[in-house]
Scaffold this motif. Structure first.
Motif, PDB file in Angstrom:
ATOM      1  N   SER A   1       0.836  -1.205   0.000  1.00 27.75           N
ATOM      2  CA  SER A   1       0.000   0.000   0.000  1.00 27.75           C
ATOM      3  C   SER A   1       0.868   1.252   0.000  1.00 27.75           C
ATOM      4  O   SER A   1       0.579   2.228  -0.709  1.00 27.75           O
ATOM      5  CB  SER A   1      -0.907  -0.001   1.232  1.00 27.75           C
ATOM      6  N   ALA A   2       1.935   1.242   0.802  1.00 24.62           N
ATOM      7  CA  ALA A   2       2.831   2.394   0.864  1.00 24.62           C
ATOM      8  C   ALA A   2       3.501   2.633  -0.489  1.00 24.62           C
ATOM      9  O   ALA A   2       3.708   3.781  -0.893  1.00 24.62           O
ATOM     10  CB  ALA A   2       3.880   2.183   1.949  1.00 24.62           C
ATOM     11  N   ARG A   3       3.842   1.545  -1.197  1.00 26.30           N
ATOM     12  CA  ARG A   3       4.427   1.706  -2.526  1.00 26.30           C
ATOM     13  C   ARG A   3       3.454   2.393  -3.472  1.00 26.30           C
ATOM     14  O   ARG A   3       3.838   3.272  -4.255  1.00 26.30           O
ATOM     15  CB  ARG A   3       4.829   0.341  -3.084  1.00 26.30           C
ATOM     16  N   GLY A   4       2.192   1.980  -3.416  1.00 22.62           N
ATOM     17  CA  GLY A   4       1.191   2.609  -4.274  1.00 22.62           C
ATOM     18  C   GLY A   4       1.026   4.084  -3.970  1.00 22.62           C
ATOM     19  O   GLY A   4       0.982   4.930  -4.875  1.00 22.62           O
ATOM     20  N   LEU A   5       0.951   4.431  -2.693  1.00 25.68           N
ATOM     21  CA  LEU A   5       0.801   5.838  -2.308  1.00 25.68           C
ATOM     22  C   LEU A   5       2.062   6.637  -2.617  1.00 25.68           C
ATOM     23  O   LEU A   5       1.993   7.799  -3.043  1.00 25.68           O
ATOM     24  CB  LEU A   5       0.461   5.928  -0.816  1.00 25.68           C
ATOM     25  N   HIS A   6       3.224   6.019  -2.414  1.00 24.99           N
ATOM     26  CA  HIS A   6       4.488   6.687  -2.738  1.00 24.99           C
ATOM     27  C   HIS A   6       4.548   7.012  -4.235  1.00 24.99           C
ATOM     28  O   HIS A   6       5.007   8.104  -4.636  1.00 24.99           O
ATOM     29  CB  HIS A   6       5.647   5.781  -2.338  1.00 24.99           C
TER      30      HIS A   6
ATOM     31  N   VAL B   1       7.345   2.687 -15.767  1.00 20.46           N
ATOM     32  CA  VAL B   1       6.449   3.605 -15.093  1.00 20.46           C
ATOM     33  C   VAL B   1       5.252   2.902 -14.493  1.00 20.46           C
ATOM     34  O   VAL B   1       4.610   3.420 -13.613  1.00 20.46           O
ATOM     35  CB  VAL B   1       5.988   4.699 -16.075  1.00 20.46           C
ATOM     36  N   ASP B   2       4.918   1.721 -14.969  1.00 15.94           N
ATOM     37  CA  ASP B   2       3.749   1.038 -14.439  1.00 15.94           C
ATOM     38  C   ASP B   2       4.051   0.253 -13.189  1.00 15.94           C
ATOM     39  O   ASP B   2       3.159  -0.310 -12.577  1.00 15.94           O
ATOM     40  CB  ASP B   2       3.139   0.104 -15.499  1.00 15.94           C
ATOM     41  N   ASP B   3       5.306   0.214 -12.733  1.00 11.27           N
ATOM     42  CA  ASP B   3       5.610  -0.591 -11.550  1.00 11.27           C
ATOM     43  C   ASP B   3       6.877  -0.081 -10.890  1.00 11.27           C
ATOM     44  O   ASP B   3       7.971  -0.353 -11.335  1.00 11.27           O
ATOM     45  CB  ASP B   3       5.759  -2.070 -11.961  1.00 11.27           C
ATOM     46  N   LEU B   4       6.697   0.686  -9.818  1.00 10.50           N
ATOM     47  CA  LEU B   4       7.838   1.205  -9.094  1.00 10.50           C
ATOM     48  C   LEU B   4       8.187   0.328  -7.913  1.00 10.50           C
ATOM     49  O   LEU B   4       8.975   0.702  -7.061  1.00 10.50           O
ATOM     50  CB  LEU B   4       7.564   2.633  -8.632  1.00 10.50           C
TER      51      LEU B   4
END
Length: 836
Positions: free
Chosen positions: A600-605, A815-818
């Motif tokens: 979740s943090a990765r998505g928000l980041h 860009v689609d996956d950090l």
């Protein structure tokens, strides 16, 4: 018919008289620096009354206008003439495409914008059917607007640029028009930042930058006040039509007694004719009287409102004026109000006070005054009232309804142009029937005409055939597309209630399967929901721009048949909330919970850093974190999301939105939104994950109701382990718990500047996971340098890698996956166990 024609003539005459008065004030009192008056569609100038204010002809004003086609409408060329004594309404400028007026501004600051409308027939253009939007710079003044009668819309906008651009944009298959246009400077000190919020009670900042629309301006206890008697050319209408119980009120007048204090209210705030009259509580000297005098107003929901109360004690003979209470709706905004304490003991002295409402979620607003227990006798009074709509988070002043109601039109007309004309019952019925018929027709067409194929960043649109239609629009830049309603009906078995997997503020969510076997989640908008078109559009705009493995993917949308439907990838394991409490799902292990928090943090980041401007989610909560078949977390529901501040700004000023219990208190107090508001909400989620209980639980003892407050108390005691989920007993390593709890605590700092970035939160959560997995069991001191040394050797060496990584650093292919910001890279920077 004769009565109707006479009524129309009186109406037109009243409008014309009001327009004559409209600019007389310019020759005295406040002298505006910027003054533009345009007689649209006319071939000649027109000077109003005996003033020096001239509405210039369309030809003279052509240097201000950019339009694809010149269409000057003149009612004198038709058999139906709107008015023989209203020159400004005899002509109009018609726009068949987007057109704009550009005015050079000599002095920045607030400016009035007044738009004059009067529909008439011209050749093939029936102005009663025109539908269009109007913008001032980036602010939406009107949206899908259709003027029905003579009306003047008044706005106050803060101009900070050298040019003010007013754009007219016709709706699909329609056109726009304007009869006359005014742009006039406003005194700098008319509206300042001295307003107060009342729920919760706090100063309101940012008012200077707000755009405002005049909704109501009332002279309490007195008659209509014309423009000629107001230094700023405003009209004030009588409050009698707004009193809910007129028998409880009485009127008082003493205009000659009014005085303006040194350094206080001036005649620009309101004229003597307003301060010199008041509506007073009709207690008839009965010391037992106990009631409120209340006024009711129709307003557009979804907006905040600026409310100015005008007071002047013309009722007291001695300096012991009444002590009373002032209410907005059910809120006591000014308890024990005593005017002489504000005016240094002076009677009949002008004074005003400003309030800003929270976002109104209903279509009515009430203002009341009533006795205070501290008063020596029951009494209360009010001299004047102004209510102005404030632009919302979308920088819009356009209301919810496409068309105003007939009563609303009459009130606005009376407020702005001072028309008070009796209309026969027959005419009202005809108008109402026409309005209902027209509104139903427009409602059927509304959504199908609103949306265009999505194309982000200039992407080219193509079509892809399907068995449901000859072509479904797709944008190759984002791969989101409009889905036929028939396909969604088939996928959900015609929205079978047995397939409902959730219900939210927007509407129900259905499980579905497309013809090719693709599983989907279908969010169908509920017409009765408080969330609507704005959230629908925001969700599409946001998810069509971003692709990330920890953000729920938007498959498509449907806007056919008045529907607002969003289609997402199906998340097999539902919400994180459902796995923590309130269901029979098996409990998650500590490691799994950490992995979900990290995802979740990765998505928000990514939202905060992976695009040209930060995107703030605004509704981070466990119910908006979804889990796929592998329990991988994905952030969902972007209906409230908002683009973050510009590079040279610290925040975005916007109405407060979010979910109770997760809401950033600083954002709530100051209405200043930053990425740190998401960080606060995520901190609440972290404690929710640790304790597996609702964030607000009224059934618990008072000190336990709010999870964030309760958990922080235990955390500050160093005893957080006393309240963690019993299912985690014996699972969590002490250092992992310590690092996790410290991270949550930092997220919940009172001020955003003291909170970590989402990149730092992600880093510390990954560290907590490694502490959980890589702890040295034989070392009695788990926090030792030896433990950290072994930990570093396990994760490998990647030197000088920045842990806060944006899409630009990885190139467009990634860009689609950090989530590729791996632990091995992150932990190469570890030098001590505290992390960040």
């Amino acid at each position: 018919m004769r009565f109707v024609m006479m009524g129309c003539r009186v109406l037109r005459f009243s409008i014309w008289v009001s327009l004559i008065l409209n600019l007389v004030w310019c020759s005295r009192g406040f002298d505006p620096v910027d003054k533009y008056y345009i007689n649209c569609g006319s071939s000649s100038d027109f000077t109003v009354g005996n003033s020096n204010s001239t509405f210039v002809s369309d030809k003279s004003a052509s240097r201000f206008l950019s339009t694809p086609q010149d269409i000057l409408a003149d009612s004198n060329l038709n058999s139906i003439t709107p008015s023989e004594d209203s020159p400004l309404f005899r002509t109009a400028r018609i726009f068949t495409g987007p057109s704009r007026y550009t005015f050079s501004i000599k002095q920045g600051g607030r400016h009035w914008i007044r738009l004059h409308f009067y529909p008439f027939d011209y050749q093939n253009y029936d102005m009663r059917s025109a539908r269009f939007s109007v913008f001032a710079q980036r602010t939406t003044l009107l949206s899908d607007f259709t003027p029905r009668n003579a009306s003047v819309k008044e706005y106050s906008v803060n101009v900070t640029t050298r040019d003010l651009v007013i754009t007219f944009s016709p709706s699909s298959n329609s056109f726009a028009y304007i009869n006359a246009l005014e742009v006039v400077s406003v005194p700098d000190d008319l509206i300042t930042d001295d307003a107060s919020l009342y729920n919760p009670s706090a100063p309101f900042t940012g008012l200077m930058t707000q755009s405002l629309e005049t909704v109501f301006r009332l002279n309490m206890g007195g008659p209509f006040v014309s423009l000629v008697n107001d230094t700023l050319g405003r009209t004030w209408i009588s409050d009698s039509g707004f009193l809910l119980q007129p028998n409880l009120a009485t009127n008082v007048s003493n205009v000659g007694a009014v005085r303006y204090p040194q350094g206080g209210a001036t005649s620009d705030a309101a004229p003597e004719t307003v301060y010199g009259t008041c509506t007073r509580m009709n207690s008839a000297s009965d010391p037992r009287s106990n009631f409120n005098v209340t006024w009711g107003f129709k307003v557009d929901p979804g907006f905040q409102y600026f409310i100015r109360f005008h007071f002047c004690d013309i009722v007291s003979k001695f300096a012991d004026d009444p002590i009373f209470n002032v209410y907005i709706d059910a809120f006591l905004v000014s308890p024990d109000f005593e005017l002489t304490t504000k005016t240094m003991g002076q009677l009949a002295t002008a004074y005003f006070v400003d309030y800003v409402t929270p976002e109104i979620n209903k279509n009515n607003l009430r203002v009341s005054i009533g006795p205070s227990p501290r008063g020596s006798y029951p009494d209360a009074f009010l001299n004047g009232l102004e209510i102005m709509k404030m632009n919302n988070s979308k920088d819009s002043l356009a209301g919810v309804s496409v068309l105003p109601t007939l009563p609303g039109e009459k009130k606005n007309l009376g407020m702005i142009v001072g028309v008070s004309v009796g209309v026969s019952v027959a005419l009202i019925m005809i108008g109402v029937l026409f309005f209902v018929h027209r509104r139903r027709k427009q409602k059927r067409l509304r959504y199908s005409k609103t949306w265009v194929p999505i194309s982000v960043n200039g992407g080219t649109s193509h079509t892809m055939g399907s068995k449901y239609s000859t072509g479904t629009t797709i944008s190759v830049s984002n791969m989101s597309y409009r889905i036929p309603f028939a396909a969604i009906q088939e996928a959900t078995n015609n929205f079978d209630e047995n397939l409902v997997i959730g219900v939210g503020g927007f509407g129900k969510v259905y499980k579905g399967v497309f013809h090719d076997g693709t599983k989907i989640a279908v969010k169908r908008g509920n017409p009765k929901s408080q969330q609507g078109l704005a959230e629908f559009r925001t969700e599409i705009e946001m998810l069509s721009q971003f692709r990330h493995r920890h953000l729920v993917s938007l498959i498509g949308y449907c806007d056919e048949r008045n529907e607002m439907i969003l289609v997402y990838e199906y998340m097999e394991n539902g919400t994180l909330k459902g796995h923590l409490y309130g269901s029979n799902l098996p409990s998650l292990s500590w490691k799994r919970r950490l992995e979900i928090c990290i995802g979740s943090a990765r998505g928000l980041h990514y939202l905060h850093t992976g695009y040209a401007k930060a995107v703030i989610h605004r509704d981070v909560k466990s119910a908006n974190i979804l889990l796929d078949e592998n329990l991988m977390a994905k952030v969902a529901d972007f209906g409230l999301s908002k683009t973050g501040p510009e590079i040279d700004q610290t925040h975005v000023s916007t109405a407060v939105k979010g979910s109770f219990g997760y809401l950033d208190p600083e954002y709530f107090r100051r209405q200043q939104l930053t990425e740190k508001s998401d960080v606060y909400s995520f901190g609440v989620v972290l404690f929710e994950v640790l304790c597996a209980r609702p964030v607000i639980d009224p059934s618990l003892p008072r000190e336990m109701v709010n999870l964030a407050e309760w958990a922080m108390k235990w955390q500050k005691k160093g005893q957080l382990d006393h309240i963690i989920d019993q299912n985690l007993a014996g699972q969590i390593k002490p250092n992992s718990l310590r690092k996790f709890a410290e991270t949550a605590e930092k997220c919940l700092a009172d001020f955003g500047v003291d909170r970590p970035s989402m990149g730092d939160v992600l880093w510390n959560l990954e560290y907590a996971l490694q502490l959980q997995e890589a702890v040295v069991h034989n070392d009695p001191e788990e926090n030792s340098a030896n433990a950290i040394g072994q930990l570093s050797s396990q994760v490998g060496e990647f030197n000088h890698v920045d842990t806060v990584t944006s899409a630009d650093q990885f190139g467009t292919s990634n860009v689609d996956d950090l989530s590729g910001v791996s632990m091995s890279r992150v932990f190469s920077q570890l030098v001590k166990s505290e992390g960040r």
